[in-house]
Design a protein around this motif. Structure first.
Motif, short mmCIF file in Angstrom:
data_model
loop_
_atom_site.label_atom_id
_atom_site.label_comp_id
_atom_site.label_asym_id
_atom_site.label_seq_id
_atom_site.Cartn_x
_atom_site.Cartn_y
_atom_site.Cartn_z
N ALA A 7 0.81 -1.22 0.00
CA ALA A 7 0.00 0.00 0.00
C ALA A 7 0.84 1.27 0.00
CB ALA A 7 -0.92 0.00 1.21
N PHE A 8 1.93 1.27 0.71
CA PHE A 8 2.71 2.49 0.88
C PHE A 8 4.07 2.44 0.18
CE2 PHE A 8 -0.06 2.34 4.67
CZ PHE A 8 -0.82 3.47 4.37
N SER A 9 4.21 1.61 -0.83
CA SER A 9 5.50 1.53 -1.52
C SER A 9 5.67 2.72 -2.46
CB SER A 9 5.59 0.23 -2.31
OG SER A 9 4.57 0.20 -3.29
N PRO A 10 6.91 3.16 -2.63
CA PRO A 10 7.15 4.29 -3.54
C PRO A 10 6.96 3.83 -4.99
CG PRO A 10 9.22 3.46 -2.66
CD PRO A 10 8.12 2.72 -1.95
N PRO A 11 6.31 4.64 -5.81
CA PRO A 11 6.04 4.21 -7.18
C PRO A 11 7.28 4.11 -8.07
CG PRO A 11 5.25 6.45 -6.82
CD PRO A 11 5.73 5.93 -5.50
N ASP A 12 8.37 4.74 -7.68
CA ASP A 12 9.56 4.71 -8.52
C ASP A 12 10.47 3.51 -8.24
OD1 ASP A 12 10.11 5.70 -6.02
OD2 ASP A 12 11.67 7.09 -6.70
N VAL A 13 10.13 2.67 -7.26
CA VAL A 13 10.93 1.49 -6.95
C VAL A 13 10.02 0.26 -7.07
CG1 VAL A 13 12.43 0.37 -5.26
CG2 VAL A 13 12.29 2.86 -5.33
N PRO A 14 9.98 -0.39 -8.25
CA PRO A 14 9.02 -1.50 -8.44
C PRO A 14 9.36 -2.76 -7.65
CG PRO A 14 10.39 -1.21 -10.39
CD PRO A 14 10.72 -0.08 -9.44
N ALA A 15 10.56 -2.88 -7.15
CA ALA A 15 10.93 -4.09 -6.40
C ALA A 15 10.26 -4.12 -5.03
CB ALA A 15 12.44 -4.18 -6.25
N VAL A 16 10.00 -2.97 -4.44
CA VAL A 16 9.42 -2.92 -3.10
C VAL A 16 8.02 -3.54 -3.07
CG1 VAL A 16 8.66 -1.39 -1.24
CG2 VAL A 16 10.84 -0.98 -2.39
N PRO A 17 7.09 -3.15 -3.97
CA PRO A 17 5.78 -3.80 -3.90
C PRO A 17 5.82 -5.28 -4.27
CG PRO A 17 5.84 -2.26 -5.73
CD PRO A 17 7.10 -2.06 -4.94
N LEU A 18 6.72 -5.68 -5.13
CA LEU A 18 6.83 -7.10 -5.49
C LEU A 18 7.28 -7.94 -4.30
CD1 LEU A 18 8.35 -6.88 -9.07
CD2 LEU A 18 6.02 -7.48 -8.44
N VAL A 19 8.28 -7.47 -3.61
CA VAL A 19 8.76 -8.20 -2.43
C VAL A 19 7.70 -8.16 -1.32
CG1 VAL A 19 10.49 -8.17 -0.59
CG2 VAL A 19 11.19 -7.84 -2.97
N SER A 20 7.04 -7.01 -1.16
CA SER A 20 6.00 -6.90 -0.13
C SER A 20 4.83 -7.83 -0.43
CB SER A 20 5.51 -5.46 -0.04
OG SER A 20 6.54 -4.61 0.35
N PHE A 21 4.47 -7.93 -1.71
CA PHE A 21 3.37 -8.81 -2.08
C PHE A 21 3.75 -10.27 -1.85
CE2 PHE A 21 0.41 -10.89 -5.03
CZ PHE A 21 -0.77 -10.38 -4.50
N ALA A 22 5.01 -10.63 -2.06
CA ALA A 22 5.46 -12.00 -1.77
C ALA A 22 5.37 -12.30 -0.28
CB ALA A 22 6.89 -12.19 -2.27
N VAL A 23 5.75 -11.35 0.55
CA VAL A 23 5.64 -11.51 2.01
C VAL A 23 4.18 -11.65 2.40
CG1 VAL A 23 6.01 -10.36 4.23
CG2 VAL A 23 7.81 -10.36 2.50
N TYR A 24 3.32 -10.83 1.82
CA TYR A 24 1.89 -10.89 2.08
C TYR A 24 1.33 -12.25 1.70
CZ TYR A 24 -3.05 -9.66 1.61
OH TYR A 24 -4.40 -9.63 1.71
N GLY A 25 1.72 -12.76 0.54
CA GLY A 25 1.25 -14.06 0.07
C GLY A 25 1.69 -15.20 0.97
N MET A 26 2.91 -15.13 1.49
CA MET A 26 3.36 -16.17 2.42
C MET A 26 2.56 -16.15 3.71
SD MET A 26 7.47 -16.43 1.89
CE MET A 26 7.84 -14.69 1.85
N GLY A 27 2.20 -14.97 4.17
CA GLY A 27 1.38 -14.86 5.37
C GLY A 27 -0.01 -15.43 5.16
N ILE A 28 -0.62 -15.13 4.03
CA ILE A 28 -1.95 -15.65 3.72
C ILE A 28 -1.89 -17.17 3.56
CG2 ILE A 28 -3.77 -15.68 1.95
CD1 ILE A 28 -3.84 -13.22 3.72
N ALA A 29 -0.86 -17.67 2.91
CA ALA A 29 -0.71 -19.12 2.73
C ALA A 29 -0.56 -19.83 4.07
CB ALA A 29 0.49 -19.42 1.83
#
Length: 82
Positions: A7-29
């Protein structure tokens, strides 16, 4: 934490939301796996306590409750978007 990173990742660094989404997915799993593990433990406890293994009734009750609750949860979230 993963959801906040998405939600709060900077738009100019695409790696941050990708890594954050992976962490989120592991938590949901982990949560989804835990629910099925607890369901199996409930069946085992019922077998130990009563001497009867009524696995079908446990899973039927689980699915009867899980289906409508998941649908109502997704409808609640999706309703404001049309």
């Amino acid at each position: 934490m993963g959801g906040l990173g998405v939600a709060f990742s900077p738009p100019d660094v695409p790696a941050v939301p990708l890594v954050s989404f992976a962490v989120y997915g592991m938590g949901i799993a982990a949560v989804q796996s835990l629910m099925w593990a607890l369901q199996a433990d409930t069946v085992e406890y019922g077998d130990w306590a009563s001497g009867m293994r009524i696995e079908g009734e446990h899973f039927a009750a689980w699915l009867v409750g899980a289906g409508p609750s998941e649908r109502s949860g997704s409808d609640t979230v999706d309703h404001p978007f049309g």
